[in-house]
Enzyme design. Structure first.
Site, short mmCIF file in Angstrom:
data_model
loop_
_atom_site.label_atom_id
_atom_site.label_comp_id
_atom_site.label_asym_id
_atom_site.label_seq_id
_atom_site.Cartn_x
_atom_site.Cartn_y
_atom_site.Cartn_z
N ASP A 85 0.84 -1.20 0.00
CA ASP A 85 0.00 0.00 0.00
C ASP A 85 0.88 1.25 0.00
OD1 ASP A 85 -2.30 -1.52 0.11
OD2 ASP A 85 -2.36 -1.49 2.30
N TYR A 137 6.87 -8.49 8.62
CA TYR A 137 6.49 -7.08 8.74
C TYR A 137 6.79 -6.56 10.14
CZ TYR A 137 3.60 -7.86 4.55
OH TYR A 137 3.15 -8.17 3.29
N ASP A 172 -6.70 1.76 8.82
CA ASP A 172 -5.39 2.40 8.98
C ASP A 172 -5.60 3.89 9.26
OD1 ASP A 172 -5.78 3.72 6.48
OD2 ASP A 172 -4.80 2.09 5.40
N ARG A 225 -3.32 -4.82 8.29
CA ARG A 225 -4.38 -3.91 8.72
C ARG A 225 -5.52 -4.67 9.39
NH1 ARG A 225 -5.60 -0.65 3.37
NH2 ARG A 225 -5.18 -2.74 2.61
#
Length: 304
Positions: free
Chosen positions: A53, A81, A95, A194
């Site tokens: 993203d 991550y 988010d 997310r």
């Protein structure tokens, strides 16, 4: 894998087939990064694995020319991550870029302890069922889910099975706007961080959303270069090096190499289960082959 460096000002010096591991900056789409690499490499045949993203940063694996075809065969399912979750509010996009949908009371936030956070996260380790974020790139009736959300439509996606092999809490910080939780995650392809933020907030009863996201690993790829660094010195991994480091290697003789180049089956060749990288006597990567009974047959041929 040993990287090769070429002068971006001299496109003819850049290898025809290889991989660039980009450290994607925040604010750019993966598509924009690919366009930048296309210009630097002097080729239009560029593709990437695992979209990030715009708000996310970190490892984006980009293939050049014939290496784009190898992307689908590489072991890129596992990713890592680092992220920050803000507990205390849910948003329309899960988010920080979305509008606040719910906000927790000070009393509810005060009841959220580090021990409760750790206990809640335990339930998200292993194989879990996850509903992707509504602003994901998943297509719904031919249109991306995030496009429908931005057009004001309500999108409900089906749950999917994903695997979270590691979900660690690195730090917990209380602030006026909520509780920030720094996490580090190893997960399977298709996992939405997310959604992990959203679901942790839901589990704790205070809402939650993602405020920062950085991908640190895609498969075996960890060392990435910024676009600014690549402008100065174009660093890439030759396709032959990546193939040799990813798959078992077979060095064919001249006769076998001629057959491999045209995708012919090879009789009497005992290969390991799965795919094997086939090389000619000069060290050129030719194809991926796998065993089929008494024969070895091509999965993909990368030369003509």
């Amino acid at each position: 894998m040993t990287p090769t460096t070429s002068d971006p000002q001299n496109h003819s010096s850049i290898v025809a087939d290889g991989f660039v591991v980009v450290d994607k900056p925040a604010g750019l789409t993966s598509h924009t990064v690919v366009a930048r690499i296309r210009r630097l490499a002097g080729t239009r045949k560029v593709g990437h694995a695992g979209t990030l993203d715009p708000m996310a940063t970190g490892v984006l694996v980009v293939g050049l020319n014939r290496a784009t075809r190898l992307l689908g065969h590489l072991q890129l399912a596992d990713k890592s991550y680092d992220a920050t979750i803000l507990l205390g509010a849910s948003t329309s996009t899960d988010d920080a870029e979305g509008e606040t949908v719910t906000a927790a009371s000070p009393e509810a936030l005060a009841a959220v302890t580090v021990e409760r956070i750790e206990a809640a996260i335990t339930g998200f380790r292993g194989e879990i069922s996850q509903v992707p974020s509504a602003v994901s790139a998943i297509k719904v009736d031919g249109k991306r889910a995030y496009e429908r959300v931005r057009a004001g439509e309500e999108v409900v996606l089906k749950s999917r099975s994903v695997t979270i092999s590691r979900y660690d809490v690195l730090d917990v910080r209380r602030a006026a706007d909520g509780i920030s939780v720094d996490i580090s995650v190893d997960c399977s392809s298709g996992t939405y961080i997310r959604a992990l933020a959203r679901d942790l907030g839901t589990e704790l009863g205070v809402g939650g959303h993602l405020t920062a996201l950085r991908r640190t690993r895609v498969g075996a790829f960890t060392t990435a270069h910024t676009l600014e660094e690549l402008e100065e010195s174009f660093v890439f991994l030759p396709i032959a090096d990546v193939a040799a480091d990813t798959f078992p290697r077979y060095d064919a003789d001249a006769e076998q190499a001629a057959a491999i180049r045209t995708g012919r089956p090879l009789p009497g060749l005992k290969l390991e289960a799965g795919q094997t990288a086939m090389f000619d006597p000069t060290g050129t990567f030719l194809a991926l082959y796998e065993p089929h009974g008494p024969l070895a047959k091509p999965t993909a041929v990368f030369v003509s």
